[in-house]
Design a protein around this motif. Structure first.
Motif, PDB file in Angstrom:
ATOM      1  N   CYS A  99       0.814  -1.195  -0.019  1.00 38.27           N
ATOM      2  CA  CYS A  99      -0.186   0.094  -0.016  1.00 38.27           C
ATOM      3  C   CYS A  99       0.831   1.125  -0.117  1.00 38.27           C
ATOM      4  CB  CYS A  99      -1.025  -0.069   1.201  1.00 38.27           C
ATOM      5  SG  CYS A  99      -1.822   1.460   1.456  1.00 38.27           S
ATOM      6  N   CYS A 101       0.014   3.263   3.612  1.00 32.07           N
ATOM      7  CA  CYS A 101       0.228   2.846   4.951  1.00 32.07           C
ATOM      8  C   CYS A 101       1.385   1.743   4.956  1.00 32.07           C
ATOM      9  CB  CYS A 101      -1.032   2.477   5.765  1.00 32.07           C
ATOM     10  SG  CYS A 101      -1.578   0.887   4.961  1.00 32.07           S
ATOM     11  N   CYS A 133      -5.821   0.612   5.403  1.00 32.83           N
ATOM     12  CA  CYS A 133      -6.351   1.938   5.365  1.00 32.83           C
ATOM     13  C   CYS A 133      -7.329   1.984   4.363  1.00 32.83           C
ATOM     14  CB  CYS A 133      -5.137   2.922   5.081  1.00 32.83           C
ATOM     15  SG  CYS A 133      -4.581   2.633   3.502  1.00 32.83           S
ATOM     16  N   LEU A 192      -7.513   2.370   1.350  1.00 35.52           N
ATOM     17  CA  LEU A 192      -7.207   3.118   0.110  1.00 35.52           C
ATOM     18  C   LEU A 192      -7.221   2.178  -1.111  1.00 35.52           C
ATOM     19  CD1 LEU A 192      -6.612   5.881  -1.279  1.00 35.52           C
ATOM     20  CD2 LEU A 192      -4.017   4.849  -1.274  1.00 35.52           C
ATOM     21  N   GLN A 220      -5.120   5.981  -7.439  1.00 34.93           N
ATOM     22  CA  GLN A 220      -5.798   5.688  -6.160  1.00 34.93           C
ATOM     23  C   GLN A 220      -7.243   6.478  -6.360  1.00 34.93           C
ATOM     24  OE1 GLN A 220      -2.379   6.624  -5.330  1.00 34.93           O
ATOM     25  NE2 GLN A 220      -2.665   8.781  -5.576  1.00 34.93           N
ATOM     26  N   TYR A 239     -10.365   7.487  -3.978  1.00 32.84           N
ATOM     27  CA  TYR A 239     -10.628   8.217  -2.461  1.00 32.84           C
ATOM     28  C   TYR A 239     -12.077   8.070  -2.043  1.00 32.84           C
ATOM     29  CZ  TYR A 239      -5.963  10.003  -2.886  1.00 32.84           C
ATOM     30  OH  TYR A 239      -4.446  10.302  -3.285  1.00 32.84           O
ATOM     31  N   THR A 242     -10.363   8.025   3.452  1.00 27.33           N
ATOM     32  CA  THR A 242      -8.888   7.504   3.005  1.00 27.33           C
ATOM     33  C   THR A 242      -8.292   8.881   2.711  1.00 27.33           C
ATOM     34  OG1 THR A 242      -9.803   6.944   0.679  1.00 27.33           O
ATOM     35  CG2 THR A 242      -9.315   5.324   1.924  1.00 27.33           C
ATOM     36  N   ARG A 258      -6.877  10.332   5.610  1.00 28.73           N
ATOM     37  CA  ARG A 258      -5.482   9.675   6.112  1.00 28.73           C
ATOM     38  C   ARG A 258      -4.293  10.318   5.124  1.00 28.73           C
ATOM     39  NH1 ARG A 258      -9.157   5.106   5.905  1.00 28.73           N
ATOM     40  NH2 ARG A 258      -9.887   4.979   7.888  1.00 28.73           N
TER      41      ARG A 258
END
Length: 418
Positions: free
Chosen positions: A8, A11, A54, A56, A223, A225, A229, A232
């Motif tokens: 990831c 994280c 997390c 994501l 990614q 979202y 997320t 974070r």
């Protein structure tokens, strides 16, 4: 020798689960010249995962942004509705952030100056940070000072050192495009005044899932979202989310308003409301992300059935638009020129080129009026109102428009969404 473990990017967890597997496709903006048709074309897996730690949703970084964004085929200003969206944003942001003639506005991934041109017109200072040489030059031609670079902590510090701290830093439709989300966020903070504002627009995973917008998944989008997320991700660079707006762009986006963590600004009720909506949809758990792949398969099957039946009936189907999202759709469905004769686009850069992977020719929009096809498949469905107006003449010869997402819809030109 096995493949390396996926990690990831937010994280560091190695516990990643499949979200949807769209096969393998070329990078969606690498349109082919006629000469390139005779050569090989690299493809990469298009298989986003969700992080168990997390949450994501992310693609492995299989392509180098330098290869995609150094010369880029997308110019924001070719969408009149998008330029108007940017103008309204500048007006609203000026009020929210209390901007004055002395203020500095910096945009990361500023493209061809579609947004900062409004800042300049209002008499404020503006600086764009844009990695693509060709579109960055288009911005400079509009009078928008533009740095040719990818945003990093070092780039951000250099921009601040030269131009001073920014009262507002904008990052619209780029937060999904960067593989180093932590470094990019640190770059945003590096440019920002200690009492400044950051505004980010990015597609919302909640609407992507709800409206089955799988074609917005492509290699440039590293990614996807939720607000959860995004909180974070922002924290990784020293930013706190203080407010969120839901905006209709790209089928449903979130506009995130953040400030430096040390300010200790609180959150508005809107943040809690969207977090609750995400939890209700199950996006606060890994298990809640399941089922999306089934819906995607259904869309593919319905569209292919329509195109095959149209071909069998001797009907002509052409496309409108050549957006990146269209190439995900075309490649996942396996649509070739035998089912979609060609597509058209307003961007002259794409004329005479071919869609990546599926190799469908791209022509100027006037080709539709000349050929009078039976159906026009609209690939940038997120601009439905704008494009429906542009395609109104299709009704003159009895042609119809086809929208593939969120579900197959064949409509008369000028019809409202169902």
């Amino acid at each position: 020798m096995g493949a390396p473990a996926l990690v990831c990017r937010l994280c560091g967890s190695t516990e990643l689960e499949s979200f949807v597997d769209l096969g393998a496709t070329p990078p969606c903006e690498l349109f082919l010249t006629a000469e390139a048709l005779e050569g090989p074309e690299p493809t990469f897996p298009l298989h986003p995962r969700v992080c168990r730690s997390c949450l994501l949703v992310q693609l492995p970084p299989l392509i180098d942004p330098d290869e995609t964004f150094t010369e880029y085929a997308y110019f924001s200003s070719f969408s009149t509705s998008w330029v108007e969206h940017a103008r309204r944003f500048v007006t609203a942001a000026t009020e929210r952030a209390g901007l004055t003639q002395d203020s500095l506005v910096v945009e990361a991934a500023s493209n061809d100056g579609y947004l900062l041109q409004h800042v300049v017109a209002d008499g404020m200072r503006a600086v764009g940070v844009e990695p693509s040489v060709n579109v960055g030059q288009a911005a400079r031609d509009k009078g928008v000072p533009t740095v040719t670079a990818f945003l990093s902590p070092e780039t951000g510090a250099a921009v601040r050192a030269e131009h001073g701290p920014a009262d507002l830093v904008v990052a619209n439709n780029v937060y999904a495009h960067i593989p180093d989300v932590v470094g990019f966020t640190q770059g945003l903070r590096a440019m920002l005044a200690d009492d400044g504002w950051v505004s980010i627009e990015v597609q919302h995973l909640l609407t992507l899932v709800a409206y089955r917008q799988f074609d917005t998944i492509y290699h440039e989008h590293f990614q996807y979202y939720t607000v959860g997320t995004a909180i974070r991700a922002l924290a990784s660079g020293g930013l706190d989310l203080v407010d969120v707006e839901l905006v209709p762009t790209h089928g449903g986006s979130i506009r995130l308003w953040a400030r430096p963590t040390e300010l200790g600004a609180g959150r508005t009720p809107a943040v809690g409301k969207v977090l609750a909506d995400e939890a209700k949809a199950g996006l606060d758990t890994v298990e809640g992300h399941a089922g999306f792949a089934r819906e995607v398969s259904r869309i593919r099957n319905d569209l292919m059935r329509f195109l095959i039946e149209a071909a069998d009936a001797g009907k002509t189907v052409v496309g409108y638009g050549a957006p990146g999202k269209g190439n995900t759709l075309l490649n996942y469905c396996g649509i070739r020129p035998d089912l979609l004769a060609y597509t058209v686009d307003r961007n002259p850069y794409k004329h005479g080129r071919y869609t990546p992977g599926t190799r469908i020719p791209i022509h100027p929009p006037e080709r539709i009026d000349a050929d009078r096809p039976d159906y026009v498949l609209v690939l940038p469905w997120n601009l439905r109102d704008e494009i429906t107006a542009q395609l109104a003449p299709v009704a003159e010869w009895g042609g119809k428009l086809v929208f593939p997402i969120p579900a197959l819809e064949v409509v008369e030109p000028g019809s409202s969404p169902a």
